[in-house]
Enzyme design. Sequence first.
Site, PDB file in Angstrom:
ATOM      1  N   ASP A 125       0.845  -1.201   0.000  1.00 17.28           N
ATOM      2  CA  ASP A 125       0.000   0.000   0.000  1.00 17.28           C
ATOM      3  C   ASP A 125       0.877   1.247   0.000  1.00 17.28           C
ATOM      4  O   ASP A 125       0.649   2.183   0.766  1.00 17.28           O
ATOM      5  CB  ASP A 125      -0.960  -0.018   1.201  1.00 17.28           C
ATOM      6  N   HIS A 168      -3.277   0.191  11.795  1.00 14.56           N
ATOM      7  CA  HIS A 168      -3.003  -1.201  11.437  1.00 14.56           C
ATOM      8  C   HIS A 168      -1.506  -1.451  11.295  1.00 14.56           C
ATOM      9  O   HIS A 168      -0.720  -0.515  11.169  1.00 14.56           O
ATOM     10  CB  HIS A 168      -3.689  -1.556  10.114  1.00 14.56           C
ATOM     11  N   GLN A 236      -3.235  -5.644   5.814  1.00 15.23           N
ATOM     12  CA  GLN A 236      -3.168  -4.610   6.850  1.00 15.23           C
ATOM     13  C   GLN A 236      -4.196  -4.939   7.940  1.00 15.23           C
ATOM     14  O   GLN A 236      -5.395  -4.771   7.744  1.00 15.23           O
ATOM     15  CB  GLN A 236      -3.433  -3.227   6.238  1.00 15.23           C
ATOM     16  N   ARG A 266       3.557  12.047  11.256  1.00  9.85           N
ATOM     17  CA  ARG A 266       2.289  12.045  10.502  1.00  9.85           C
ATOM     18  C   ARG A 266       1.531  10.782  10.895  1.00  9.85           C
ATOM     19  O   ARG A 266       1.905   9.676  10.520  1.00  9.85           O
ATOM     20  CB  ARG A 266       2.546  12.066   9.001  1.00  9.85           C
ATOM     21  N   ASP A 268      -1.077   8.255  10.609  1.00  6.00           N
ATOM     22  CA  ASP A 268      -1.855   7.835   9.443  1.00  6.00           C
ATOM     23  C   ASP A 268      -3.104   7.067   9.848  1.00  6.00           C
ATOM     24  O   ASP A 268      -3.095   6.267  10.787  1.00  6.00           O
ATOM     25  CB  ASP A 268      -0.985   6.956   8.535  1.00  6.00           C
ATOM     26  N   GLU A 310      -3.616  12.638   9.986  1.00  3.80           N
ATOM     27  CA  GLU A 310      -4.144  12.417   8.643  1.00  3.80           C
ATOM     28  C   GLU A 310      -5.596  11.975   8.740  1.00  3.80           C
ATOM     29  O   GLU A 310      -5.892  10.845   9.066  1.00  3.80           O
ATOM     30  CB  GLU A 310      -3.299  11.355   7.918  1.00  3.80           C
ATOM     31  N   HIS A 380       0.385  12.414  -2.552  1.00  2.00           N
ATOM     32  CA  HIS A 380       0.583  11.072  -3.100  1.00  2.00           C
ATOM     33  C   HIS A 380      -0.731  10.356  -3.350  1.00  2.00           C
ATOM     34  O   HIS A 380      -0.775   9.344  -4.054  1.00  2.00           O
ATOM     35  CB  HIS A 380       1.400  10.236  -2.112  1.00  2.00           C
ATOM     36  N   ASP A 381      -1.830  10.870  -2.778  1.00  2.00           N
ATOM     37  CA  ASP A 381      -3.103  10.162  -2.801  1.00  2.00           C
ATOM     38  C   ASP A 381      -3.991  10.683  -3.923  1.00  2.00           C
ATOM     39  O   ASP A 381      -3.683  11.670  -4.593  1.00  2.00           O
ATOM     40  CB  ASP A 381      -3.805  10.325  -1.449  1.00  2.00           C
TER      41      ASP A 381
END
Length: 628
Positions: A125, A168, A236, A266, A268, A310, A380-381
């Site tokens: 991922d 996760h 995950q 960060r 996540d 995030e 990046h997303d």
Amino acid sequence: MARTPSVADDDIFDLRLARSAPDLWPMLEALYGHRAEYGAFREALLKAMRKAWKDRAPDLKRLDLKRDLEPDWFQRSDMAGYVFYIDRFAGTLSKVLEKLDYLEELGITYVHFMPCLKPRPGDSDGGYSVMDYRAINPAYGTMTEFEAVTEELRKRGISVCIDLVLNHTAKEHVWAKKAVKGDAKYQDYYLMFDTPDLPKRYEETLVEVFPDNAPGNFTHYPDFGKWVWTTFNEHQWDLNWANPQVFLEIAEIMLFLANRGVDVLRLDAVAFMWKRMGTRCQSEPEVHMLLQALRAVCRIACPAVLHLEEAIVAPAEMLPYLGRGKHDGKEGNLAYHNSLMVQFWSALATRDTRLMTHVMGTHFPDRLTNATYATYIRCHDDIGWAVTDEDAAVLHLSGPAHRAFLSDFYDGTFPGSFARGALFQENPATGDKRISGSFASLAGLERALAEGDAAGVDLAVQRILMGHAMIAAFGGIPLIYMGDELALLNDYSYRDVPEHAHDSRWLHRPRMDWALAEGRHEGDGPSARVWRGVRHVLARRRAVPALHGGVPVRIVACDAPQVFAFRREAPTGVVLCLFNFSESWVHLPEAWVRAQGVGAMHDALSDAPVEVHHGNIALPPYARAWLI
């Protein structure tokens, strides 16, 4: 190696513990106080914090003190971020050091190393499936090299952000491996079920994050007879944050990374951390209790470290991650301003900023307590069209129709679109169609170059520079995604990489083009123009202290629907920021501009006076101005 603490060190720790204890223990008591092991857990956490403080290097302790004395350090106008994948930017960690002059020249004071902790092999991922939080991805280097890089960046005044995935771990993590072998302690680190009954009940209200390639939220493993909660991907495994041992483990990891020189963590996938039957299991109240407690841990043992949370959600759901109610000023220091990004692209497609003005002016406060935004245009997303039906209706728009229009516009199929992008995770059941694509390609540069349209190239360059000028002025820390400063286009080679071919987000994760970067100082090509333009924007931002993240931002309705306007209301005077989202010239009455508090008629962005023509100021296509 542990260092011998001084009496002063112990005193400093105790003072910081006393300062932040009210933010820590009540949260943990509410979350875990009912459990028999709570007392032992509390003692173990206190011991871990003391040890981390004693082990902290002297220069990091000095930084702790400096930032305690300057708590607004991250809100100042000299902060500017750059986000990149280590391998795609430089190859390895050690080679990042060779690129620091480039970053300094651009004006960068904050770098985000995209996921760099050791991931699972194969599909990870994009690095967010972590199998070892205390090791660096071996493809990038070692933890020793990481420390050397953070030390050098620290000497240059550049802060380092890395990702810490909280929801996760990879199924290959040592905890997961022990759980698979039947260790009850580690099975309780995850959300595992002996039958599908409870998973089926939870599924009734859950949403699918990756419906195309990872449908559902649970995975059955016949080899060890469990159903495991897997919100994102099969590999995950969701952590069980109702178990205090998970909190302790993650707190220790957080402190370990802080002592390796990390300035910003960060955090996540935070919205998904707490599960409750009958809900989406997103942004539950306990999530904010956990995040406040984690923040307090850092304020005690490594106060130089910030938390970037995030949470890519609607405004009402996002703002609590920056602290609301009892959490005000005590939770995240940074959160992505997803709405600003979405509204930028929406207004760019429609040439109409009224929806943007409504959303930004209605749903967001003019300032935040001990926190600010990370502002960005691309990352990046993918881009998810977070435009609610209610907000669309205010402008007499259909929410579903507007979201569908935006997807069609930015995948390039809408007639007259200047963009080239790709769909990501299309969901026919809900009509949700997210978008992948680089800033430059979505802004029209790829299509204009392909068609030999010189005027289109110029308009695309102006769109890119307007976007960077907007995030630089809005407040918080503007983040430049690697390659956007050179107007890099979509990278279609991802289709030839088996691990990436199913994920169109790799379209906008190109490798850095250092040959292109070599020509950044000369020539009139779009890459050189954008690079020089972005560098100028960041230089002018540094020169305008009124753009400090703590200065109020007030959205201003403008009679010209093409123009997005906001005031930065500093004690030294107003800065009126104007952005023309169209290809047409727009004229604004001088009287209206002066009524917003502009006196000198000077543009702080171009550092030039603004001319008035027959009682109006003229904004060229995609103009950006910071009027003082």
